[in-house]
Design a protein around this motif. Sequence first.
Motif, short mmCIF file in Angstrom:
data_model
loop_
_atom_site.label_atom_id
_atom_site.label_comp_id
_atom_site.label_asym_id
_atom_site.label_seq_id
_atom_site.Cartn_x
_atom_site.Cartn_y
_atom_site.Cartn_z
N ILE A 3 -1.16 -0.72 -4.97
CA ILE A 3 -1.31 -0.05 -5.99
C ILE A 3 -1.13 1.24 -5.41
O ILE A 3 -0.70 1.43 -4.33
N PRO A 4 -0.47 2.11 -6.44
CA PRO A 4 0.25 3.40 -6.09
C PRO A 4 -0.52 4.35 -5.10
O PRO A 4 0.23 4.61 -4.19
N ALA A 5 -1.80 4.28 -4.79
CA ALA A 5 -2.55 5.05 -4.05
C ALA A 5 -2.39 4.60 -2.50
O ALA A 5 -2.28 5.24 -1.56
N LEU A 6 -1.80 3.24 -2.29
CA LEU A 6 -1.70 3.02 -0.96
C LEU A 6 -0.35 3.17 -0.45
O LEU A 6 -0.13 2.75 0.70
N SER A 7 0.55 3.58 -1.20
CA SER A 7 1.63 4.35 -0.43
C SER A 7 1.33 5.55 0.04
O SER A 7 2.38 6.25 0.77
#
Lengths: 380, 380
Positions: free
Chosen positions: A28-32
């Motif tokens: 999910i984007p936040a995990l980048s």
Amino acid sequence: MIKFTINKSAFLSNLRVAKQAIGSKIAIPALSKFKIVVTAKGIELTASNGQTSIVKMLPVDDKDLGMLIESEGSILLEAIFFDSVISQLPDVTFELEEMENHQVLLRSGKSEITLKGQDADLYPRIETIQSAPFAKIEIGKLKQIFNEVAFAASTQESRPVLTGVHMMLIEHQILVVVATDSHRLSRRETRLESFGEDFEVVIPNRAVSGFGNIFSDDEEKVSIYLTSTSVLFKTETINFYSRLIEGAYPDTDRLIPEDVFYSLDLEFDVSELLHAMNRARLLTAGMQNGTVKLSVSDDKDILSVNSPEIGSSYEELNVLEKNGANLDISFNPQFIIDALKVVKEPTVRFRFISNVRPFIILPKEEGANFIQLITPIRTN
Amino acid sequence: MIKFTINKSAFLSNLRVAKQAIGSKIAIPALSKFKIVVTAKGIELTASNGQTSIVKMLPVDDKDLGMLIESEGSILLEAIFFDSVISQLPDVTFELEEMENHQVLLRSGKSEITLKGQDADLYPRIETIQSAPFAKIEIGKLKQIFNEVAFAASTQESRPVLTGVHMMLIEHQILVVVATDSHRLSRRETRLESFGEDFEVVIPNRAVSGFGNIFSDDEEKVSIYLTSTSVLFKTETINFYSRLIEGAYPDTDRLIPEDVFYSLDLEFDVSELLHAMNRARLLTAGMQNGTVKLSVSDDKDILSVNSPEIGSSYEELNVLEKNGANLDISFNPQFIIDALKVVKEPTVRFRFISNVRPFIILPKEEGANFIQLITPIRTN
């Protein structure tokens, strides 16, 4: 809104501990992103790939960090990019100041860099573990155990449980760590100084192999916490979480033969045998399932390979100690190489039953605390 | 049939010089092999990928090799495999003996390895060059020149001639080496000690970048021989052949502006500017054709980037010396980074005409002998 000043290289080395949890595939984007939380106690850096998560604490009283916190808060910043930008800053210190709209201004020397951040609330919640620790062990010791065992885990997803490392506490004090891909097995048993509640979990190999890079102080002790779905390795400044692999691990202890069955014991110098195996393996390179043959006879002990495509090799081995019956046995040389590489002692003992039964490899001194098992290959 | 004894590690280091010509794509089966020719003079190792070929001579009187030739001959052996097998041999020396059917028996310590070889007549003929040398230059010097220039060559096959490095001898003594990808250019001029016949060739970049790994003794001189299709770099023990790129190289000298046109000169510390460019480049990472802007005004000289996706950066540059008119100019920071990396002097001079004309970069001391040209990017 965050505002602090800190030593660049000390911050960076902390950032890179956390960064190891950032995956190459971003679920999910936040995990980048890194989650950065600044409180009066210090800075907390969080990174995660959904399966494993690392929370690194930078305590305000750590002198090396030269930290000065002016204002608290939290934010998300693109992990890889943030790391690159910090590492390129010109001065030995930098200031990070949160601006409007989750923007962050970095000041260092004559350089001013503005980065776009995101609201920290977009970051997924990391499971917190409240229980008492199940076990406590020196980091250096646990690294060694993982190194001795993890390579034997399976890389095939067909039986997921075998891709993990089986870790148990038995009799409240004996830590048993096992991995097997069903062709070979490695098992290490260690008596801990502290007592704990018995447990049994399967830890993904990725977490096990990452462990050594995350925890650097071999003298420090790490506490192991468990829930039904996760393991937490915890020191004063690092929380390293990993999801567990579900499913029952096979009973591997029954695979290890009892003493009475062995018909031949051989002792070798680890380094000499490793070199001989490396040579032999070369000749198996062109063959599918290339095998090496060990021929133990009254006068000579020979390691040989015959590869119709490439050529052949023939080498007399230097056996330090021999007890038992003659034997011709074939095996995958890579398994022996992997096994010998994790033996720290100079001398290793091989114990054979017959040419169709698994044989075991033990360090000479330590013996049964560290057992490796290898299945031979039937030829003829 | 070949038979010789030799020092293992000395043989291996010679083998690895030749091995550099072995390609990852093998055009014809014989080119995956070493050709080994043994005569009373010594051993000759040949490797080739069809485009470049290396012949490495091991003279019988080279003491380091501890060579004892019992019998002469020639054979082909699988290159990568032969290298691995030799490197794993147990003793400090080994014996190589040719057997029936092009088989080769290697004896070293207690190990005996038999390899399948092939008839040396299956190896393609390497072009021999009979002419006098066209030029002679110290290896270290030529390495430096290639390093200064080759990076500017094109990687696009659309104009094959630009993927090579243009090498000329003019006025019998001045070596000019140029590369350009049509966005930037690097040109080094060197006066040789010896005289030669004027020439002009385009050498594939792969041969140019391989040069430094093949020739290790920087003090030694290398002679350059030419035919219409090939170049040969030759020392006493190494022949390094490369095919030339066909086609006329553009007249690049007309691209370099005359002195009178420049309107602004700036001098920088190379290392400081390189760091500033690296920071600026980071901010262009998310942009297609990301550009950095240099703004030279009366009071400040600013390097800035504005990347709508990621953020922005703003940095005051430390200009050592400034002469001329103010200017705003944009460019690809990677081109400046590449250019600065090959400048050995601590101080570099930039010379600008206008924000739409190519600018040049010179080492402060050496000046016009080493010119780099970069095309700015038009913005707005």
